[in-house]
Write an enzyme that holds these catalytic residues in place. Structure first.
Site, PDB file in Angstrom:
ATOM      1  N   THR A  92      41.176  -8.181  -9.866  1.00 54.44           N
ATOM      2  CA  THR A  92      42.380  -8.982 -10.077  1.00 54.44           C
ATOM      3  C   THR A  92      42.014 -10.466 -10.205  1.00 54.44           C
ATOM      4  O   THR A  92      42.585 -11.177 -11.029  1.00 54.44           O
ATOM      5  CB  THR A  92      43.367  -8.741  -8.908  1.00 54.44           C
ATOM      6  OG1 THR A  92      43.770  -7.361  -8.979  1.00 54.44           O
ATOM      7  CG2 THR A  92      44.590  -9.617  -8.998  1.00 54.44           C
ATOM      8  N   GLU A 112      43.603  -4.436 -17.008  1.00 56.21           N
ATOM      9  CA  GLU A 112      43.502  -3.227 -16.186  1.00 56.21           C
ATOM     10  C   GLU A 112      42.676  -3.629 -14.978  1.00 56.21           C
ATOM     11  O   GLU A 112      41.454  -3.649 -15.027  1.00 56.21           O
ATOM     12  CB  GLU A 112      42.831  -2.146 -17.039  1.00 56.21           C
ATOM     13  CG  GLU A 112      43.185  -0.750 -16.609  1.00 56.21           C
ATOM     14  CD  GLU A 112      42.246  -0.264 -15.548  1.00 56.21           C
ATOM     15  OE1 GLU A 112      42.630  -0.368 -14.361  1.00 56.21           O
ATOM     16  OE2 GLU A 112      41.154   0.189 -15.887  1.00 56.21           O
ATOM     17  N   CYS A 148      38.716   2.183 -10.113  1.00 60.97           N
ATOM     18  CA  CYS A 148      39.961   1.449  -9.867  1.00 60.97           C
ATOM     19  C   CYS A 148      41.038   2.414  -9.400  1.00 60.97           C
ATOM     20  O   CYS A 148      42.016   2.003  -8.786  1.00 60.97           O
ATOM     21  CB  CYS A 148      40.382   0.664 -11.090  1.00 60.97           C
ATOM     22  SG  CYS A 148      40.509   1.677 -12.526  1.00 60.97           S
TER      23      CYS A 148
HETATM   24  C1  UN1 Z   1      38.373   2.682 -13.796  1.00 57.58           C
HETATM   25  O1  UN1 Z   1      37.994   2.941 -12.659  1.00 57.58           O
HETATM   26  O2  UN1 Z   1      38.282   1.519 -14.269  1.00 57.58           O
HETATM   27  O3  UN1 Z   1      41.350   7.841 -13.883  1.00 57.58           O
HETATM   28  C2  UN1 Z   1      38.887   3.695 -14.732  1.00 57.58           C
HETATM   29  C3  UN1 Z   1      40.134   7.744 -13.650  1.00 57.58           C
HETATM   30  C4  UN1 Z   1      39.225   7.493 -14.815  1.00 57.58           C
HETATM   31  C5  UN1 Z   1      39.241   6.064 -15.205  1.00 57.58           C
HETATM   32  C6  UN1 Z   1      39.007   5.073 -14.133  1.00 57.58           C
HETATM   33  N1  UN1 Z   1      39.637   8.305 -15.908  1.00 57.58           N
HETATM   34  O4  UN1 Z   1      39.680   7.831 -12.532  1.00 57.58           O
END
Ligand code: UN1
Length: 507
Positions: A240, A260, A294
């Site tokens: 962030t 993202e 994430c």
């Molecule tokens: C990320 O951690 O930046 O949904 C993406 C998921 C993966 C993508 C994560 N398809 O865990």
């Protein structure tokens, strides 16, 4: 094929690529060390402003050509890229695992996501639809169409060192854009490998230099991209803190961002949960990728009646985890990306203890010959309170907080009571609870699942989240619209020129 094909055995690797043409950088030296065994994978000189300018100028010229190619033909180039990733899936998956540290299964899964998004983008190349509306004026036709934006800047993070680029690039390419990719300087060789893999496709199809570009460098490259008026869209994945800087830079020039950013994802386990599914979903969500997605599950919000049972089951499951070399398929959990990440993991554990957290499974940095990189840690579980400062933050490590609740409304309030808004789940077989969780009064996240963990989203859906996660959506569904500019067209085929809103203006 072995991944070392893409890494020079001696000396510095070129850091910049405009398609098939490679250039060395003239900036600072960036070494890449594997968190698996601490060995140096290779090194390169980062891009300086001089090389950056060369790339952006090439990209501008390439766009003038690429935008004229029919979208299905662009899709055919992307289809061949998907084929190239299929051919090199094992080697690229191994490199992802070795340079980033995720398990080989997850490395291969990441490459599979790249293949899948190529397939998705090929179909999309024939479906970049606009709407047709009925004009209020006689003899008029009104519709909207979508045009490419130009150069799309892609800033990606270490944790998905190849897939996140492909979600952006493959969609951007079929839409008629050209791309400039700044990968994480922690995983440059994954990016370099991707560009080697697509080079043969670009060459075979006579795609001009400047359509697919790679610029490896430090934070300054991200700053140049953010400030550059020649780049209408910046798609950035990362923390962030990073996203706020990028958004400020791009906002200053009224450019567009697709962000993202961090998540603080929770699973609610209700009295009506299938506990076997709930525990499996929670454990993979919390320790998969060593807690560095994430979408990682960071909080478990457990009904008080099940709290003790879930605690014991989790403790047993964590006892089964095998931590070690992620290329060894026996192991579930690999290392953190580097020793700085280990320091942040330790600091978070200390902060949690200082606020009153009690550890059900203690954290530790592992030592011994198998853990010589110093990046392996014990996934841990703390009993905490929702309002702890540390529980409100995203710590990119396998640190799971257990929280207890009494009513479903309280559980949803805890789930939503963090600054981030990426992914969320409820484990229940109760229709009322599930639907409440998915209703406007339910989860405030971009992703809300039932009886599935928080991570492992499929590429076909739009991926992203709300609040401090940044609001962007990439990958599937109609995310492609973020990579295009919309144009409304009204055509008068009558013999007069009536004005809209019935306005009379006779001359
Ligand atoms: C990320 O951690 O930046 O949904 C993406 C998921 C993966 C993508 C994560 N398809 O865990």
């Amino acid at each position: 094929m072995n991944f070392s094909t893409w890494i020079p055995s001696t000396g510095s690797s070129p850091a910049i690529c405009t398609g098939t043409h490679w250039m060395p950088g003239t900036g600072t030296l960036i070494p890449s060390y594997s968190p698996v065994d601490g060995k140096k994978i290779g090194e390169l000189n980062s891009a300086s402003k001089v090389e950056y300018e060369i790339v952006i100028e090439k990209a501008q010229t390439a766009f003038l050509h690429w935008r004229k190619m029919p979208a299905p033909q662009r899709g055919e180039v992307v289809r061949q890229m998907g084929e190239a990733f299929r051919t090199h899936k094992t080697a690229l998956g191994q490199l992802v695992s070795y340079e980033m540290g995720k398990s080989l299964q997850e490395g291969l899964g990441e490459v599979q996501e790249m293949i899948d998004i190529c397939d998705f983008a090929v179909g999309l190349s024939r479906q970049l639809y606009g709407l047709t509306m009925h004009s209020e004026r006689p003899g008029h036709r009104m519709y909207e169409q979508y045009h490419p934006l130009g150069i799309v800047g892609i800033i990606s993070a270490f944790n998905f060192p190849t897939a996140v680029w492909s979600w952006n690039a493959m969609i951007a390419l079929v839409c008629g854009n050209v791309c400039v990719w700044k990968p994480s300087e922690k995983t440059p060789f994954c990016a370099i490998a991707c560009h080697h893999i697509i080079a043969s496709v670009l060459e075979k199809n006579s795609v001009p230099e400047g359509v697919c570009n790679l610029v490896v460098g430090g934070r300054e490259v991200g700053e140049w991209l953010a400030a550059d008026v020649r780049i209408p869209l910046i798609s950035a994945t990362g923390s962030t803190a990073m996203g706020k800087k990028v958004a400020a830079g791009v906002g200053q020039r009224l450019g567009r961002t697709l962000l993202e950013l961090g998540g603080n994802n929770a699973i609610i386990i209700t009295p009506d949960a299938d506990l076997d599914i709930a525990i499996r979903g929670a454990v993979f969500g919390a320790v998969g990728t060593a807690g560095q997605r994430c979408t990682t599950t960071r909080r478990l919000i457990i009904h008080e009646s099940l709290y003790e049972t879930v605690k014991q089951k989790l403790k047993a499951a964590y006892g089964q985890l095998r931590i070690g070399n992620p290329l060894d398929q026996q192991n579930h959990v690999g290392p953190l990306i580097d020793t700085d990440a280990v320091k942040r993991y330790i600091a978070a554990i200390e902060a949690c203890k200082a606020e009153g957290g009690r550890f059900l499974v203690e954290g530790a940095v592992l030592s011994g010959p198998d853990f010589s990189s110093g990046c392996y840690v014990q996934p841990c579980i703390a009993e905490a309170m929702p309002q702890y400062r540390i529980v409100q933050e995203e710590t990119f490590a396998p640190l799971l907080y257990l929280l207890s609740y009494k009513t479903i409304d309280e559980a949803i309030a805890i789930q939503n009571g963090v600054p981030q808004g990426l992914s969320s789940s409820i484990m229940t077989l109760n229709l009322r609870e599930a639907e409440l969780f998915l209703s406007p009064e339910g989860s405030d996240c971009g992703i809300a699942n039932v009886n599935i963990g928080t991570s492992g989203a499929e590429i076909g859906g739009a991926f992203g989240g709300e609040k401090e996660t940044g609001g962007g959506r990439e990958s599937g569904s109609d995310s492609w619209k973020a990579y295009m500019r919309r144009q409304t067209n009204t055509i008068n085929y009558s013999r007069s020129i009536p004005l809209a809103q019935g306005i009379q203006f006779d001359i």
